[in-house]
Design a protein around this motif. Structure first.
Motif, PDB file in Angstrom:
ATOM      1  N   ILE A 139      -0.954   1.713  -4.699  1.00 58.08           N
ATOM      2  CA  ILE A 139      -2.470   2.094  -4.946  1.00 58.08           C
ATOM      3  C   ILE A 139      -2.861   2.268  -6.252  1.00 58.08           C
ATOM      4  N   GLU A 140      -1.907   3.159  -6.884  1.00 60.62           N
ATOM      5  CA  GLU A 140      -2.277   3.794  -8.433  1.00 60.62           C
ATOM      6  C   GLU A 140      -2.265   2.408  -9.055  1.00 60.62           C
ATOM      7  N   ALA A 141      -1.400   1.748  -8.987  1.00 60.87           N
ATOM      8  CA  ALA A 141      -1.462   0.535  -9.825  1.00 60.87           C
ATOM      9  C   ALA A 141      -2.448  -0.248  -9.429  1.00 60.87           C
ATOM     10  N   ALA A 142      -2.894  -0.402  -8.391  1.00 61.06           N
ATOM     11  CA  ALA A 142      -4.385  -1.056  -8.122  1.00 61.06           C
ATOM     12  C   ALA A 142      -5.506  -0.401  -8.945  1.00 61.06           C
ATOM     13  N   ARG A 143      -5.535   1.056  -8.858  1.00 62.20           N
ATOM     14  CA  ARG A 143      -6.661   1.781  -9.276  1.00 62.20           C
ATOM     15  C   ARG A 143      -7.020   1.179 -10.850  1.00 62.20           C
ATOM     16  N   MET A 144      -5.594   1.225 -11.673  1.00 64.67           N
ATOM     17  CA  MET A 144      -5.748   0.877 -12.965  1.00 64.67           C
ATOM     18  C   MET A 144      -5.912  -0.420 -13.218  1.00 64.67           C
ATOM     19  N   LEU A 145      -5.397  -1.315 -12.519  1.00 60.62           N
ATOM     20  CA  LEU A 145      -5.749  -2.897 -12.482  1.00 60.62           C
ATOM     21  C   LEU A 145      -7.243  -3.138 -12.281  1.00 60.62           C
ATOM     22  N   GLU A 146      -7.948  -2.553 -11.368  1.00 59.18           N
ATOM     23  CA  GLU A 146      -9.435  -2.819 -11.153  1.00 59.18           C
ATOM     24  C   GLU A 146     -10.247  -2.568 -12.257  1.00 59.18           C
ATOM     25  N   GLN A 147      -9.501  -1.256 -12.850  1.00 63.71           N
ATOM     26  CA  GLN A 147     -10.288  -0.864 -14.029  1.00 63.71           C
ATOM     27  C   GLN A 147     -10.303  -1.832 -15.277  1.00 63.71           C
ATOM     28  N   GLU A 148      -9.449  -2.825 -15.333  1.00 61.27           N
ATOM     29  CA  GLU A 148      -9.340  -3.797 -16.171  1.00 61.27           C
ATOM     30  C   GLU A 148      -9.661  -5.076 -15.819  1.00 61.27           C
ATOM     31  N   GLY A 149     -10.320  -5.075 -14.674  1.00 68.25           N
ATOM     32  CA  GLY A 149     -11.098  -6.326 -14.010  1.00 68.25           C
ATOM     33  C   GLY A 149     -10.085  -7.230 -13.493  1.00 68.25           C
ATOM     34  N   ILE A 150      -8.836  -6.884 -13.055  1.00 64.48           N
ATOM     35  CA  ILE A 150      -7.844  -7.455 -12.235  1.00 64.48           C
ATOM     36  C   ILE A 150      -8.027  -6.988 -10.922  1.00 64.48           C
TER      37      ILE A 150
ATOM     38  N   ILE B 276      -8.474  -4.726   1.243  1.00 61.27           N
ATOM     39  CA  ILE B 276      -7.124  -4.442   1.946  1.00 61.27           C
ATOM     40  C   ILE B 276      -6.895  -5.382   3.041  1.00 61.27           C
ATOM     41  N   SER B 277      -5.785  -5.381   3.503  1.00 55.84           N
ATOM     42  CA  SER B 277      -5.009  -6.068   4.709  1.00 55.84           C
ATOM     43  C   SER B 277      -4.231  -5.326   5.652  1.00 55.84           C
ATOM     44  N   PRO B 278      -5.119  -4.839   6.359  1.00 56.19           N
ATOM     45  CA  PRO B 278      -4.557  -3.994   7.674  1.00 56.19           C
ATOM     46  C   PRO B 278      -3.760  -4.897   8.545  1.00 56.19           C
ATOM     47  N   PHE B 279      -2.417  -4.564   8.835  1.00 58.20           N
ATOM     48  CA  PHE B 279      -1.734  -5.471   9.655  1.00 58.20           C
ATOM     49  C   PHE B 279      -1.662  -5.535  11.162  1.00 58.20           C
ATOM     50  N   VAL B 280      -2.697  -5.961  11.804  1.00 59.38           N
ATOM     51  CA  VAL B 280      -3.034  -6.022  13.226  1.00 59.38           C
ATOM     52  C   VAL B 280      -1.788  -6.210  14.002  1.00 59.38           C
ATOM     53  N   GLY B 281      -0.971  -7.319  14.083  1.00 53.05           N
ATOM     54  CA  GLY B 281      -0.007  -7.545  15.196  1.00 53.05           C
ATOM     55  C   GLY B 281       1.158  -6.795  14.826  1.00 53.05           C
ATOM     56  N   ARG B 282       1.650  -6.519  13.435  1.00 52.43           N
ATOM     57  CA  ARG B 282       2.723  -5.591  13.464  1.00 52.43           C
ATOM     58  C   ARG B 282       2.787  -4.170  13.825  1.00 52.43           C
ATOM     59  N   ILE B 283       1.372  -3.691  13.697  1.00 52.85           N
ATOM     60  CA  ILE B 283       0.947  -2.275  14.418  1.00 52.85           C
ATOM     61  C   ILE B 283       1.283  -2.487  16.004  1.00 52.85           C
TER      62      ILE B 283
ATOM     63  N   SER C  11       0.662  -1.250   0.153  1.00 51.78           N
ATOM     64  CA  SER C  11      -0.031   0.051   0.036  1.00 51.78           C
ATOM     65  C   SER C  11       0.773   1.293   0.032  1.00 51.78           C
ATOM     66  N   THR C  12       1.695   1.181  -0.960  1.00 48.91           N
ATOM     67  CA  THR C  12       2.520   2.658  -1.115  1.00 48.91           C
ATOM     68  C   THR C  12       1.607   3.290  -2.184  1.00 48.91           C
ATOM     69  N   TRP C  13       2.062   4.579  -2.204  1.00 50.38           N
ATOM     70  CA  TRP C  13       1.052   5.372  -3.211  1.00 50.38           C
ATOM     71  C   TRP C  13       1.104   4.807  -4.609  1.00 50.38           C
ATOM     72  N   GLU C  14       2.195   4.493  -4.876  1.00 52.70           N
ATOM     73  CA  GLU C  14       2.540   3.898  -6.294  1.00 52.70           C
ATOM     74  C   GLU C  14       1.932   2.470  -6.429  1.00 52.70           C
TER      75      GLU C  14
ATOM     76  N   ALA D  62      -7.116   5.871   0.730  1.00 54.19           N
ATOM     77  CA  ALA D  62      -6.737   6.131  -0.723  1.00 54.19           C
ATOM     78  C   ALA D  62      -7.110   4.641  -1.222  1.00 54.19           C
ATOM     79  N   CYS D  63      -7.033   3.582  -0.583  1.00 50.31           N
ATOM     80  CA  CYS D  63      -7.165   2.192  -1.258  1.00 50.31           C
ATOM     81  C   CYS D  63      -8.673   1.978  -1.545  1.00 50.31           C
ATOM     82  N   ALA D  64      -9.658   2.587  -0.906  1.00 52.01           N
ATOM     83  CA  ALA D  64     -11.179   2.478  -1.069  1.00 52.01           C
ATOM     84  C   ALA D  64     -11.238   3.504  -2.209  1.00 52.01           C
TER      85      ALA D  64
END
Length: 316
Positions: free
Chosen positions: A138-149, A173-180, A133-136, A164-166
């Motif tokens: 998340i932007e990749a996910a935005r474009m991939l979701e638009q292509e059905g990935i 999304i996978s928030p990391f409970v234990g590492r926090i 979940s870097t900015w880069e 930002a992910c939503a």
């Protein structure tokens, strides 16, 4: 009824492992893998045929990638395919963590992974591409979701990351409970972080309530648990991805398990916000826990990826 059986009635249970026998034993709906779990699975004697087949495929592939890269990608997809034969739901397969700050390279790798699954007869609707979940990312996910990935945004530690992910339309999304929790215990020793005081539990609860209040469709899947107590305090979350040892403990406990989260009872004190690159980077800058754990998570996954490459290199 065990706590695991009770949990299944309110939350989709996901196995956080690449160990096919463990998945067969615990019967989750979905499963998640990452470079660390793939490395662990690759060390099992039962995985030896998959490693050899990955090496064989890599030698014959003619796609512009080097032998080691192709072998690693094939192994990740092979383990994913084996798992999909056992579970009814989805498998998460992770993009190389070293691409976490390169949007286009992340997109290319995601498309390669999906193509490999589809070539093997697996529909893309059963695969989630895991991306940091870097900015880069998340932007990749935005474009991939638009292509059905469909994408699983991982290594998530900060509220602005989640928003930002939503807004990008990420499937999950996978928030990391234990590492926090790990960070707070190391930096604030002596504090009471048990039960509802667990900062990882609080983070996921906040995100869940925000998403449900404002109608976001992105699925919240708590991850990286340190104890059954953390899992129990998030009972009712959309999905929870849990390691085999914690699944076993929940399955052996017959005590009552109350529901903690429910969409029908969601409420938040957070006003709805929009996150752009500047506000995202500032929020991360202001959150040392999230900044440190995101960087640490990427480094750890990259290190295990290199170990996996070394192991496959010996076969090649």
């Amino acid at each position: 009824m065990s706590k695991l059986e009770a949990l299944r009635k309110m939350t989709i249970v996901v196995a956080d492992t690449g160990d096919i026998e463990a998945i067969r034993a615990h019967k989750p709906v979905d499963a998640t893998t990452n470079p660390s779990l793939i490395l662990k699975a690759a060390s099992l004697e039962s995985s030896r045929p998959l490693l050899e087949k990955a090496a064989e495929w890599a030698r014959s592939a003619d796609n512009g990638d080097d032998l080691i890269t192709n072998a690693c990608d094939y192994l990740a997809v092979s383990i994913g395919r084996e798992i999909l034969q056992i579970i009814p739901g989805l498998i998460s397969t992770e993009v190389d963590a070293r691409l976490s700050f390169d949007t286009q390279a992340t997109i290319s790798k995601a498309k390669k992974i999906i193509a490999m699954y589809e070539d093997a007869g697996v529909s893309r609707d059963r695969v989630l591409i895991k991306i940091a979940s870097t900015w880069e990312g998340i932007e990749a996910a935005r474009m991939l979701e638009q292509e059905g990935i469909h994408c699983n945004l991982t290594l998530l530690f900060n509220f602005h990351q989640a928003v930002a992910c939503a807004e990008a339309g990420a499937t999950l999304i996978s928030p990391f409970v234990g590492r926090i929790l790990d960070w707070y215990k190391a930096n604030q020793p002596g504090e009471d972080f048990t039960g509802a005081n667990d900062p990882g539990v609080q983070s996921v609860s906040r995100i869940y309530n925000y998403y449900k209040t404002y109608g976001y469709k992105t699925v919240v899947m708590g991850a990286s648990f340190r104890s059954t107590d953390e899992v129990e305090h998030l009972a009712g979350c959309d999905k929870l991805t849990i390691s085999p040892d914690i699944l076993a403990k929940l399955d052996s406990d017959a005590a009552e398990l109350p529901q903690r989260l429910a969409a029908s009872e969601a409420h938040t004190t957070d006003e709805r916000i929009t996150v752009n690159e500047a506000s995202f980077r500032w929020a991360m800058n202001e959150d040392p826990m999230a900044t440190e754990k995101l960087a640490d998570g990427i480094r750890r996954f990259a290190a295990d990826q290199r170990l996996l490459e070394q192991q496959l290199g010996e076969l090649l």
